[in-house]
Design a protein around this motif. Sequence first.
Motif: not given
Length: 460
Positions: A378-399
Amino acid sequence: MKFSNLCSVSPLDGRYKKITQKLSKIFSEYGFIKYKLMIEIFWLKYLSNIKEIKELKKFDNNTNIILNKIINNFNLKHAYKIKKIEKITNHDVKSIVFFLKKKLSNINNSKKIIEFIHFGCTSEDINNIAYALMLKDARRYHILKHWKKIIKKMDYISLKYKNIVLLSRTHGQPATPSTMGKEIANFSYRLKRQYNQFKKIKILGKFNGTVGNYNAHVFSYPNLDWININKNFVKSLNINWNPYTTQIEPHDYISEFFSCIFRFNTILINFNRDIWGYISLNYFKYKFKNNEIGSSTMPHKINPIDFENSEGNLGISNALIQHISFKLPISRWQRDLSDSTVLRNLGSILSYSIISYHFINIGIKKIKINKNVLKKDLNNNLEILLEPIQIFMRKIGIYNSYEKVKLLFRGKKINKKKINNFINTLNISDIKKKELYNLTPFNYIGKSIFLSENIKLYKY
């Protein structure tokens, strides 16, 4: 050479005999003969209770005791006598009739009783009921018990590993985390659905003469309600009555019965392959005994052979199921004999399945979670966190959030520092940044734990 299990052509009666021998009481030639004999006696006794058949008086207590003893005391010696008669008659059911006639030849009023053995029946009346009872007993005493044992173990390890986070893989590539408990729960739920469907499948029987029209019955006793008589006889054996048939019961229910087993087995093949893969990734350690050998030349080998054996036997069973499910419901005109030899293999099909259930249960006992490897992966594949990050960004209105994250990170190796640097560039409050900083593969698991815990709520 004296016969030994080592001389068996089939592994069912050789290598795996200890696993399959309980089924032999049902599906062996001996078992099949006994079921047919029972039905002949049940029908004879049933006829004796029809007061309108004056030629056959109601059996007295002594006659019923004799008939019951023939069933209860039936043994291999009797079966060999029937087979000896069959060598002359070349007809399995008629051989049983002759055997029964001889057994009853010394009782009171024997001549009249003997003539009512197999009365109005065609062989298929006896055979189809025999198979129905065999499948009913196999389901009740063997198949469902094995299924329940597997599901129970899956529910147990689902709860045991509910907090063990693992790296999911979609298309074989790192994906959103889950827990090992939730992944096992997925299989448990699927198996429970098949278990509940399998219990409800109606086992059918017919008892309506040579072409399904009660011709001989009506000609002999035209004033009797033969449809209801035969319907009630079939139902008295705790199976369901099929009112419309040719000479044979059309076997649709057998196709339904085994198709459900096919689906259960297919789910287990999926399970075996997934567990095999997790063992290969070292997510599970595989317990071993010191005296066991994994390879004849590589001393280090510990192979997941139980899951492999299970998968292989499930494949054989399912291949045979595919054939019978297609073949058995098809019969030329009022009947042909091609179903007969196929039906004699029902025990083999179930035996291969039960061998596989045996090995899967052994395999489940041998696996032990390897937390360190799961954590490292899990620690060697932190790219899996990009999903929640972009979802969070979309939620707060980042285009164009998804595209920005994709452009910056896709195809690159990701670490926590790079993720945090990206978070720092976002024009959002410190509180929101902290939410993203605190995000890890171990807390980004959604409802995995809840779903693992609640698998026990789905009954079977």
